[in-house]
Motif scaffolding. Structure first.
Motif, PDB file in Angstrom:
ATOM      1  N   THR A 178       3.242  -8.477  -6.542  1.00  0.00           N
ATOM      2  CA  THR A 178       1.890  -7.937  -6.396  1.00  0.00           C
ATOM      3  C   THR A 178       1.459  -7.945  -4.940  1.00  0.00           C
ATOM      4  O   THR A 178       0.870  -6.974  -4.443  1.00  0.00           O
ATOM      5  N   LEU A 179       1.771  -9.030  -4.229  1.00  0.00           N
ATOM      6  CA  LEU A 179       1.455  -9.087  -2.798  1.00  0.00           C
ATOM      7  C   LEU A 179       2.184  -7.996  -2.029  1.00  0.00           C
ATOM      8  O   LEU A 179       1.669  -7.481  -1.028  1.00  0.00           O
ATOM      9  N   GLY A 180       3.371  -7.633  -2.496  1.00  0.00           N
ATOM     10  CA  GLY A 180       4.145  -6.596  -1.822  1.00  0.00           C
ATOM     11  C   GLY A 180       3.493  -5.229  -1.862  1.00  0.00           C
ATOM     12  O   GLY A 180       3.900  -4.323  -1.125  1.00  0.00           O
ATOM     13  N   ILE A 181       2.477  -5.071  -2.701  1.00  0.00           N
ATOM     14  CA  ILE A 181       1.747  -3.806  -2.771  1.00  0.00           C
ATOM     15  C   ILE A 181       0.758  -3.679  -1.616  1.00  0.00           C
ATOM     16  O   ILE A 181       0.427  -2.570  -1.191  1.00  0.00           O
ATOM     17  N   VAL A 182       0.299  -4.823  -1.078  1.00  0.00           N
ATOM     18  CA  VAL A 182      -0.757  -4.827  -0.063  1.00  0.00           C
ATOM     19  C   VAL A 182      -0.418  -3.963   1.153  1.00  0.00           C
ATOM     20  O   VAL A 182      -1.242  -3.136   1.577  1.00  0.00           O
ATOM     21  N   PRO A 183       0.787  -4.105   1.754  1.00  0.00           N
ATOM     22  CA  PRO A 183       1.079  -3.263   2.928  1.00  0.00           C
ATOM     23  C   PRO A 183       1.050  -1.772   2.609  1.00  0.00           C
ATOM     24  O   PRO A 183       0.604  -0.967   3.436  1.00  0.00           O
ATOM     25  N   SER A 184       1.526  -1.395   1.422  1.00  0.00           N
ATOM     26  CA  SER A 184       1.505   0.021   1.040  1.00  0.00           C
ATOM     27  C   SER A 184       0.076   0.524   0.891  1.00  0.00           C
ATOM     28  O   SER A 184      -0.242   1.644   1.296  1.00  0.00           O
ATOM     29  N   ILE A 185      -0.771  -0.314   0.305  1.00  0.00           N
ATOM     30  CA  ILE A 185      -2.176   0.061   0.163  1.00  0.00           C
ATOM     31  C   ILE A 185      -2.833   0.206   1.529  1.00  0.00           C
ATOM     32  O   ILE A 185      -3.539   1.181   1.805  1.00  0.00           O
ATOM     33  N   ALA A 186      -2.585  -0.774   2.392  1.00  0.00           N
ATOM     34  CA  ALA A 186      -3.178  -0.733   3.729  1.00  0.00           C
ATOM     35  C   ALA A 186      -2.720   0.498   4.500  1.00  0.00           C
ATOM     36  O   ALA A 186      -3.519   1.186   5.147  1.00  0.00           O
ATOM     37  N   ALA A 187      -1.422   0.794   4.415  1.00  0.00           N
ATOM     38  CA  ALA A 187      -0.885   1.954   5.111  1.00  0.00           C
ATOM     39  C   ALA A 187      -1.490   3.245   4.579  1.00  0.00           C
ATOM     40  O   ALA A 187      -1.804   4.163   5.345  1.00  0.00           O
ATOM     41  N   SER A 188      -1.658   3.306   3.271  1.00  0.00           N
ATOM     42  CA  SER A 188      -2.221   4.509   2.666  1.00  0.00           C
ATOM     43  C   SER A 188      -3.677   4.704   3.058  1.00  0.00           C
ATOM     44  O   SER A 188      -4.103   5.804   3.393  1.00  0.00           O
ATOM     45  N   VAL A 189      -4.451   3.621   3.007  1.00  0.00           N
ATOM     46  CA  VAL A 189      -5.881   3.708   3.290  1.00  0.00           C
ATOM     47  C   VAL A 189      -6.138   4.133   4.733  1.00  0.00           C
ATOM     48  O   VAL A 189      -7.034   4.929   5.014  1.00  0.00           O
ATOM     49  N   VAL A 190      -5.350   3.612   5.674  1.00  0.00           N
ATOM     50  CA  VAL A 190      -5.578   3.952   7.083  1.00  0.00           C
ATOM     51  C   VAL A 190      -4.800   5.190   7.512  1.00  0.00           C
ATOM     52  O   VAL A 190      -4.868   5.604   8.660  1.00  0.00           O
TER      53      VAL A 190
ATOM     54  N   LEU B  34       9.630  -3.063   0.996  1.00  0.00           N
ATOM     55  CA  LEU B  34      10.722  -2.234   1.500  1.00  0.00           C
ATOM     56  C   LEU B  34      10.963  -1.003   0.615  1.00  0.00           C
ATOM     57  O   LEU B  34      12.056  -0.482   0.546  1.00  0.00           O
ATOM     58  N   ASN B  35       9.921  -0.563  -0.048  1.00  0.00           N
ATOM     59  CA  ASN B  35      10.008   0.632  -0.886  1.00  0.00           C
ATOM     60  C   ASN B  35       9.061   1.700  -0.345  1.00  0.00           C
ATOM     61  O   ASN B  35       7.863   1.676  -0.633  1.00  0.00           O
ATOM     62  N   PRO B  36       9.569   2.642   0.457  1.00  0.00           N
ATOM     63  CA  PRO B  36       8.684   3.652   1.057  1.00  0.00           C
ATOM     64  C   PRO B  36       8.028   4.548   0.020  1.00  0.00           C
ATOM     65  O   PRO B  36       6.950   5.093   0.253  1.00  0.00           O
ATOM     66  N   LYS B  37       8.668   4.703  -1.129  1.00  0.00           N
ATOM     67  CA  LYS B  37       8.095   5.536  -2.184  1.00  0.00           C
ATOM     68  C   LYS B  37       6.762   4.980  -2.666  1.00  0.00           C
ATOM     69  O   LYS B  37       5.875   5.732  -3.074  1.00  0.00           O
ATOM     70  N   LEU B  38       6.624   3.661  -2.625  1.00  0.00           N
ATOM     71  CA  LEU B  38       5.379   3.040  -3.069  1.00  0.00           C
ATOM     72  C   LEU B  38       4.227   3.441  -2.154  1.00  0.00           C
ATOM     73  O   LEU B  38       3.123   3.758  -2.620  1.00  0.00           O
ATOM     74  N   THR B  39       4.491   3.430  -0.847  1.00  0.00           N
ATOM     75  CA  THR B  39       3.465   3.823   0.113  1.00  0.00           C
ATOM     76  C   THR B  39       3.064   5.284  -0.072  1.00  0.00           C
ATOM     77  O   THR B  39       1.882   5.628  -0.098  1.00  0.00           O
ATOM     78  N   ILE B  40       4.059   6.140  -0.218  1.00  0.00           N
ATOM     79  CA  ILE B  40       3.781   7.563  -0.392  1.00  0.00           C
ATOM     80  C   ILE B  40       3.069   7.800  -1.724  1.00  0.00           C
ATOM     81  O   ILE B  40       2.194   8.667  -1.836  1.00  0.00           O
ATOM     82  N   PHE B  41       3.433   7.010  -2.726  1.00  0.00           N
ATOM     83  CA  PHE B  41       2.762   7.115  -4.030  1.00  0.00           C
ATOM     84  C   PHE B  41       1.269   6.855  -3.882  1.00  0.00           C
ATOM     85  O   PHE B  41       0.441   7.611  -4.404  1.00  0.00           O
ATOM     86  N   PHE B  42       0.916   5.802  -3.171  1.00  0.00           N
ATOM     87  CA  PHE B  42      -0.492   5.484  -2.999  1.00  0.00           C
ATOM     88  C   PHE B  42      -1.200   6.557  -2.178  1.00  0.00           C
ATOM     89  O   PHE B  42      -2.372   6.852  -2.414  1.00  0.00           O
ATOM     90  N   LEU B  43      -0.507   7.130  -1.211  1.00  0.00           N
ATOM     91  CA  LEU B  43      -1.102   8.180  -0.389  1.00  0.00           C
ATOM     92  C   LEU B  43      -1.507   9.372  -1.250  1.00  0.00           C
ATOM     93  O   LEU B  43      -2.577   9.969  -1.066  1.00  0.00           O
ATOM     94  N   ALA B  44      -0.667   9.697  -2.229  1.00  0.00           N
ATOM     95  CA  ALA B  44      -0.950  10.847  -3.082  1.00  0.00           C
ATOM     96  C   ALA B  44      -1.793  10.480  -4.300  1.00  0.00           C
ATOM     97  O   ALA B  44      -2.484  11.331  -4.858  1.00  0.00           O
ATOM     98  N   PHE B  45      -1.737   9.194  -4.690  1.00  0.00           N
ATOM     99  CA  PHE B  45      -2.339   8.765  -5.956  1.00  0.00           C
ATOM    100  C   PHE B  45      -3.815   8.414  -5.819  1.00  0.00           C
ATOM    101  O   PHE B  45      -4.658   8.957  -6.543  1.00  0.00           O
ATOM    102  N   LEU B  46      -4.145   7.533  -4.905  1.00  0.00           N
ATOM    103  CA  LEU B  46      -5.513   7.035  -4.812  1.00  0.00           C
ATOM    104  C   LEU B  46      -6.557   8.117  -4.515  1.00  0.00           C
ATOM    105  O   LEU B  46      -7.603   8.153  -5.161  1.00  0.00           O
ATOM    106  N   PRO B  47      -6.311   9.005  -3.531  1.00  0.00           N
ATOM    107  CA  PRO B  47      -7.359   9.991  -3.200  1.00  0.00           C
ATOM    108  C   PRO B  47      -7.772  10.873  -4.371  1.00  0.00           C
ATOM    109  O   PRO B  47      -8.906  11.368  -4.409  1.00  0.00           O
ATOM    110  N   GLN B  48      -6.862  11.081  -5.333  1.00  0.00           N
ATOM    111  CA  GLN B  48      -7.175  11.953  -6.459  1.00  0.00           C
ATOM    112  C   GLN B  48      -8.291  11.392  -7.341  1.00  0.00           C
ATOM    113  O   GLN B  48      -8.934  12.145  -8.079  1.00  0.00           O
ATOM    114  N   PHE B  49      -8.509  10.077  -7.256  1.00  0.00           N
ATOM    115  CA  PHE B  49      -9.488   9.432  -8.125  1.00  0.00           C
ATOM    116  C   PHE B  49     -10.756   9.011  -7.375  1.00  0.00           C
ATOM    117  O   PHE B  49     -11.557   8.240  -7.886  1.00  0.00           O
ATOM    118  N   VAL B  50     -10.901   9.522  -6.159  1.00  0.00           N
ATOM    119  CA  VAL B  50     -12.113   9.254  -5.378  1.00  0.00           C
ATOM    120  C   VAL B  50     -13.056  10.437  -5.534  1.00  0.00           C
ATOM    121  O   VAL B  50     -12.725  11.553  -5.108  1.00  0.00           O
TER     122      VAL B  50
END
Length: 203
Positions: free
Chosen positions: A43-55, A117-133
């Protein structure tokens, strides 16, 4: 937050991946407490992907082939390392009655690295989160962070359930040496296959 967001998040989380395998493996090998630590690390491993996506840093991975490839192959190498460690005699994920000491920190860090170390997770959040804002949201960044925190909470809960199920069947598995052997091989093969899948994945 909408029901659609919760449903989509649950579908993504419930799909077996590296985090699920890692949590199940520790539930079987070390018991419930270790599986909770594994779930926490993943779960902690999600934090960097979220941070990268948000910024907006995830855009770099999406547009830069070199950056994507570097992160991707680091992830591939780590998945192969996990596969080797699972097969290795006396490895951290070996299932036995003997409670070999594995530090809580190591369990959490390994789970963290599996997701970071999963770049797909970061890209997933980039495409996923904005759709629900909602378009009329006053502070989209804060809203995205709130959605991300919900995703993390759901991830932790689901992974703990997976780990609890695994730890509940642990004594049965330990009493069957053949099952132990094939489970270890199965987890190693799954990590290896995920590594190969990531290696051949396109940006």
């Amino acid at each position: 937050m909408t029901p659609e967001y919760l449903l989509t998040s649950m579908i993504v989380i419930l799909l077996p991946g590296t985090g699920v395998l890692y949590t199940l493996a520790y539930g079987l090998s070390k018991g419930w407490r270790a599986s909770v630590l594994a779930a926490f690390g993943c779960t902690l491993g999600i934090v960097p992907s979220i941070a990268a996506s948000v910024v907006g840093l995830a855009a770099l991975l999406h547009t830069s082939a070199l950056a994507f490839q570097i992160i991707k192959y680091l992830g591939v190498a780590y998945l192969f390392y996990m596969a080797w460690g699972t097969l290795r005699s006396g490895g951290a994920l070996q299932i036995s009655e003997q409670h070999a000491t594995v530090s809580s920190t190591k369990i959490i860090i390994n789970g963290f690295l599996l997701n970071i170390l999963n770049p797909k997770l970061t890209i997933f959040f980039l495409a996923f989160l904005p759709q629900f804002v909602p378009s009329n949201t006053a502070n989209p960044t804060t809203y995205m962070l709130w959605l991300a925190l919900i995703f993390m909470a759901l991830t932790f809960i689901v992974f703990v359930v997976y780990g609890s199920f695994a730890s509940a069947t642990r004594h049965y598995v330990i009493s069957k040496p053949a099952i132990m052997l094939w489970l270890r091989r199965g987890f190693a093969g799954a990590f290896g296959l995920l590594g190969m899948k990531l290696a051949i994945a396109h940006q």
